[in-house]
Design a protein around this motif. Structure first.
Motif, PDB file in Angstrom:
ATOM      1  N   ILE A  21      -0.568 -12.108   1.460  1.00 53.72           N
ATOM      2  CA  ILE A  21      -1.495 -11.917   2.426  1.00 53.72           C
ATOM      3  C   ILE A  21      -0.774 -10.677   3.358  1.00 53.72           C
ATOM      4  O   ILE A  21      -1.841  -9.933   3.901  1.00 53.72           O
ATOM      5  N   ASP A  22       0.297 -11.179   3.789  1.00 52.94           N
ATOM      6  CA  ASP A  22       0.822 -10.096   4.554  1.00 52.94           C
ATOM      7  C   ASP A  22       0.955  -8.440   4.342  1.00 52.94           C
ATOM      8  O   ASP A  22       0.538  -7.391   4.921  1.00 52.94           O
ATOM      9  N   ALA A  23       1.304  -8.266   2.912  1.00 51.57           N
ATOM     10  CA  ALA A  23       1.000  -7.210   2.336  1.00 51.57           C
ATOM     11  C   ALA A  23      -0.247  -6.619   2.090  1.00 51.57           C
ATOM     12  O   ALA A  23      -0.368  -5.202   2.160  1.00 51.57           O
ATOM     13  N   ILE A  24      -1.094  -7.403   1.843  1.00 43.85           N
ATOM     14  CA  ILE A  24      -2.632  -6.970   1.625  1.00 43.85           C
ATOM     15  C   ILE A  24      -3.027  -6.521   3.246  1.00 43.85           C
ATOM     16  O   ILE A  24      -3.713  -5.398   2.943  1.00 43.85           O
ATOM     17  N   MET A  25      -2.782  -7.406   3.791  1.00 43.42           N
ATOM     18  CA  MET A  25      -3.393  -6.848   5.370  1.00 43.42           C
ATOM     19  C   MET A  25      -2.660  -5.596   5.727  1.00 43.42           C
ATOM     20  O   MET A  25      -3.281  -4.526   6.272  1.00 43.42           O
ATOM     21  N   GLY A  26      -1.414  -5.241   5.575  1.00 41.79           N
ATOM     22  CA  GLY A  26      -0.475  -4.285   5.795  1.00 41.79           C
ATOM     23  C   GLY A  26      -1.071  -3.109   4.994  1.00 41.79           C
ATOM     24  O   GLY A  26      -1.176  -2.009   5.711  1.00 41.79           O
ATOM     25  N   ARG A  27      -1.397  -3.281   3.932  1.00 37.21           N
ATOM     26  CA  ARG A  27      -2.004  -1.978   2.992  1.00 37.21           C
ATOM     27  C   ARG A  27      -3.225  -1.593   3.410  1.00 37.21           C
ATOM     28  O   ARG A  27      -3.680  -0.216   3.837  1.00 37.21           O
ATOM     29  N   LEU A  28      -4.188  -2.777   3.640  1.00 37.99           N
ATOM     30  CA  LEU A  28      -5.397  -2.302   4.195  1.00 37.99           C
ATOM     31  C   LEU A  28      -5.391  -1.684   5.569  1.00 37.99           C
ATOM     32  O   LEU A  28      -6.298  -0.715   5.755  1.00 37.99           O
ATOM     33  N   ILE A  29      -4.611  -2.152   6.552  1.00 38.92           N
ATOM     34  CA  ILE A  29      -4.740  -1.777   7.962  1.00 38.92           C
ATOM     35  C   ILE A  29      -3.923  -0.412   7.875  1.00 38.92           C
ATOM     36  O   ILE A  29      -4.448   0.515   8.806  1.00 38.92           O
ATOM     37  N   VAL A  87     -16.091  -0.017  17.435  1.00 40.04           N
ATOM     38  CA  VAL A  87     -15.899  -1.341  16.738  1.00 40.04           C
ATOM     39  C   VAL A  87     -16.698  -1.288  15.501  1.00 40.04           C
ATOM     40  O   VAL A  87     -16.116  -1.950  14.429  1.00 40.04           O
ATOM     41  N   GLU A  88     -17.980  -0.859  15.141  1.00 42.78           N
ATOM     42  CA  GLU A  88     -18.594  -0.859  14.122  1.00 42.78           C
ATOM     43  C   GLU A  88     -17.919   0.272  13.068  1.00 42.78           C
ATOM     44  O   GLU A  88     -17.865  -0.044  11.946  1.00 42.78           O
ATOM     45  N   GLY A  89     -17.398   1.158  13.450  1.00 37.25           N
ATOM     46  CA  GLY A  89     -16.832   2.197  12.748  1.00 37.25           C
ATOM     47  C   GLY A  89     -15.318   1.610  11.986  1.00 37.25           C
ATOM     48  O   GLY A  89     -15.101   1.991  11.207  1.00 37.25           O
ATOM     49  N   LEU A  90     -14.721   0.797  13.157  1.00 33.39           N
ATOM     50  CA  LEU A  90     -13.432   0.413  12.639  1.00 33.39           C
ATOM     51  C   LEU A  90     -13.775  -0.708  11.380  1.00 33.39           C
ATOM     52  O   LEU A  90     -13.000  -0.548  10.436  1.00 33.39           O
ATOM     53  N   ALA A  91     -14.851  -1.406  11.646  1.00 33.55           N
ATOM     54  CA  ALA A  91     -15.207  -2.352  10.440  1.00 33.55           C
ATOM     55  C   ALA A  91     -15.711  -1.699   9.167  1.00 33.55           C
ATOM     56  O   ALA A  91     -15.261  -1.909   8.217  1.00 33.55           O
ATOM     57  N   ILE A  92     -16.478  -0.574   9.234  1.00 33.52           N
ATOM     58  CA  ILE A  92     -16.656   0.411   8.030  1.00 33.52           C
ATOM     59  C   ILE A  92     -15.456   0.935   7.538  1.00 33.52           C
ATOM     60  O   ILE A  92     -15.245   0.979   6.229  1.00 33.52           O
ATOM     61  N   ALA A  93     -14.349   1.430   8.399  1.00 29.15           N
ATOM     62  CA  ALA A  93     -13.326   1.820   7.717  1.00 29.15           C
ATOM     63  C   ALA A  93     -12.134   0.891   6.895  1.00 29.15           C
ATOM     64  O   ALA A  93     -12.057   0.922   5.862  1.00 29.15           O
ATOM     65  N   LEU A  94     -12.310  -0.560   7.431  1.00 27.03           N
ATOM     66  CA  LEU A  94     -11.567  -1.631   7.044  1.00 27.03           C
ATOM     67  C   LEU A  94     -12.312  -1.795   5.646  1.00 27.03           C
ATOM     68  O   LEU A  94     -11.682  -2.137   4.724  1.00 27.03           O
ATOM     69  N   PHE A  95     -13.865  -2.194   5.434  1.00 29.26           N
ATOM     70  CA  PHE A  95     -14.574  -2.262   4.406  1.00 29.26           C
ATOM     71  C   PHE A  95     -14.220  -1.182   3.260  1.00 29.26           C
ATOM     72  O   PHE A  95     -13.709  -1.676   2.335  1.00 29.26           O
ATOM     73  N   THR A  96     -14.368  -0.040   3.839  1.00 30.03           N
ATOM     74  CA  THR A  96     -14.081   1.100   2.769  1.00 30.03           C
ATOM     75  C   THR A  96     -12.691   1.038   1.998  1.00 30.03           C
ATOM     76  O   THR A  96     -12.372   1.528   0.948  1.00 30.03           O
ATOM     77  N   ALA A  97     -11.658   0.781   2.807  1.00 34.23           N
ATOM     78  CA  ALA A  97     -10.446   0.489   2.602  1.00 34.23           C
ATOM     79  C   ALA A  97     -10.121  -0.600   1.514  1.00 34.23           C
ATOM     80  O   ALA A  97      -9.561  -0.224   0.657  1.00 34.23           O
ATOM     81  N   THR A  98     -10.797  -1.523   1.897  1.00 33.34           N
ATOM     82  CA  THR A  98     -10.843  -2.696   1.146  1.00 33.34           C
ATOM     83  C   THR A  98     -11.448  -2.403  -0.241  1.00 33.34           C
ATOM     84  O   THR A  98     -10.965  -2.622  -1.318  1.00 33.34           O
ATOM     85  N   LEU A  99     -12.353  -1.755  -0.302  1.00 30.21           N
ATOM     86  CA  LEU A  99     -13.111  -1.492  -1.479  1.00 30.21           C
ATOM     87  C   LEU A  99     -12.465  -0.412  -2.168  1.00 30.21           C
ATOM     88  O   LEU A  99     -12.282  -0.584  -3.480  1.00 30.21           O
ATOM     89  N   SER A 100     -11.845   0.515  -1.737  1.00 26.85           N
ATOM     90  CA  SER A 100     -11.104   1.567  -2.405  1.00 26.85           C
ATOM     91  C   SER A 100      -9.840   1.067  -3.289  1.00 26.85           C
ATOM     92  O   SER A 100      -9.501   1.151  -4.289  1.00 26.85           O
ATOM     93  N   LEU A 101      -9.008   0.212  -2.540  1.00 25.62           N
ATOM     94  CA  LEU A 101      -7.560  -0.268  -3.062  1.00 25.62           C
ATOM     95  C   LEU A 101      -8.082  -1.625  -4.077  1.00 25.62           C
ATOM     96  O   LEU A 101      -7.591  -1.741  -5.150  1.00 25.62           O
ATOM     97  N   THR A 102      -9.172  -2.111  -3.898  1.00 26.39           N
ATOM     98  CA  THR A 102      -9.545  -2.999  -4.875  1.00 26.39           C
ATOM     99  C   THR A 102     -10.039  -2.294  -6.112  1.00 26.39           C
ATOM    100  O   THR A 102      -9.645  -2.735  -7.237  1.00 26.39           O
ATOM    101  N   LEU A 103     -10.957  -1.001  -5.884  1.00 27.30           N
ATOM    102  CA  LEU A 103     -11.409  -0.297  -7.164  1.00 27.30           C
ATOM    103  C   LEU A 103     -10.176   0.107  -7.901  1.00 27.30           C
ATOM    104  O   LEU A 103     -10.434  -0.066  -9.071  1.00 27.30           O
ATOM    105  N   LEU A 104      -9.006   0.388  -7.421  1.00 29.63           N
ATOM    106  CA  LEU A 104      -7.985   1.084  -8.134  1.00 29.63           C
ATOM    107  C   LEU A 104      -6.903  -0.151  -8.398  1.00 29.63           C
ATOM    108  O   LEU A 104      -5.734   0.366  -8.972  1.00 29.63           O
ATOM    109  N   ASP A 105      -7.451  -1.104  -8.219  1.00 30.61           N
ATOM    110  CA  ASP A 105      -6.457  -2.516  -8.486  1.00 30.61           C
ATOM    111  C   ASP A 105      -5.191  -2.422  -7.920  1.00 30.61           C
ATOM    112  O   ASP A 105      -4.073  -2.566  -8.743  1.00 30.61           O
ATOM    113  N   ILE A 106      -5.166  -2.196  -6.534  1.00 35.30           N
ATOM    114  CA  ILE A 106      -3.772  -2.106  -5.794  1.00 35.30           C
ATOM    115  C   ILE A 106      -3.614  -3.225  -4.884  1.00 35.30           C
ATOM    116  O   ILE A 106      -2.573  -3.609  -4.523  1.00 35.30           O
TER     117      ILE A 106
END
Length: 285
Positions: free
Chosen positions: A110-118, A84-103
């Motif tokens: 919200i549906d598209a954002i969640m789809g990209r993150l997941i 569960v912790e590993g999945l939380a880290i993956a979601l956090f890192t994905a959010t950080l990455s996509l935000t950093l590149l302005d994606i």
């Protein structure tokens, strides 16, 4: 209730840094794949749940013999909890990455954002799950190498520089010819480019010197012209930028005569995965 000791906090931080580093090392090529973002735009909620279930199952299986913590989990309950912790880290890192590149944009919904993150969280979860297996070396493995490198500053410097260059080329060559670099760069302002540069330097430092991939103490004691953590990180980043410029020019993504701001933005954007590849290359030597 006893307070956690300082070394326990340090161990927890090291484990988290190792998980984040593993996610970036494995997931960077997927981050620069536009099909991953676009598929996320049309991912239905049931499919999102299925992707999350697959990511969690992968983490459970990987945590049995790998994982991101230095101490292997004991018992199935701990394996399930750390997954569960590993999945939380993956979601956090994905959010950080996509935000950093302005994606990620609010206007996409919200549906598209969640789809990209997941969607991106699946490869990132695998990276978290194999963090202890990515270039992890024991002190005994590095003892002979360390003895050889001491007293040979030029040899150590050239070895690390060559490893950084090779790692940058291996990762960057699969990304440089694609349309993702111009697409991402076109919407980035100077402030975000500076943020990408700072993030690249921070990731390089964390992967090589803080994520405890097995040999940080030995690396800090090596001889060489740029063997201090800060100087080595900066030198490796400059090598990654040079490799980025070379590959973009070879693949005719940038040409002589193109605006200088285009050169700069393209090189900085490709420099992020090249820096990650360079860090992996330095860990391998």
């Amino acid at each position: 209730m006893a307070r956690p000791k300082a070394h326990e906090w340090r161990t927890e931080l090291d484990d988290l840094m190792r998980g984040i580093a593993g996610a970036f090392l494995f997931g960077a090529p997927f981050l620069y794949t536009m099909e991953v973002w676009w598929k996320g735009n049309f991912t239905s909620p049931p499919r999102m749940m299925l992707i999350l279930a697959m990511a969690y199952l992968a983490l459970v299986l990987l945590n049995i013999k790998g994982g991101f913590r230095a101490q292997q989990p004991r018992g199935y309950g701990q394996i399930l909890a750390e997954s569960v912790e590993g999945l939380a880290i993956a979601l956090f890192t994905a959010t950080l990455s996509l935000t950093l590149l302005d994606i990620l944009h609010i206007e996409t919904g919200i549906d598209a954002i969640m789809g990209r993150l997941i969607t991106l969280s699946l490869p990132y979860s695998i990276g978290v799950g194999i963090a202890n297996n990515i270039l992890l070396r024991t002190p005994d493995d590095n003892g002979a190498d360390l003895d050889k490198k001491r007293g040979h500053p030029w040899r150590s410097t050239l070895s690390d520089a060559g490893a950084a260059l090779l790692g940058a080329i291996v990762v960057g060559s699969s990304i440089a010819p694609t349309d993702e670099i111009p697409m991402i760069s076109s919407s980035l302002e100077p402030a975000r480019l500076l943020l990408i540069m700072a993030s690249s330097l921070l990731l390089s430092y964390v992967i090589v010197f803080e994520a405890n991939f097995g040999a940080q103490r030995q690396r800090r004691s090596q001889s060489g012209l740029f063997q201090g953590p800060i100087s080595e990180t900066v030198a490796a980043y400059l090598i990654a930028l040079a490799a980025s410029a070379l590959m973009l020019w070879l693949f005719q993504v940038i040409r002589v005569g193109d605006p200088i701001n285009q050169w700069v933005s393209y090189i900085i954007v490709l420099g992020l995965p090249c820096t990650i590849g360079g860090a992996a290359g330095r860990l391998a030597v």
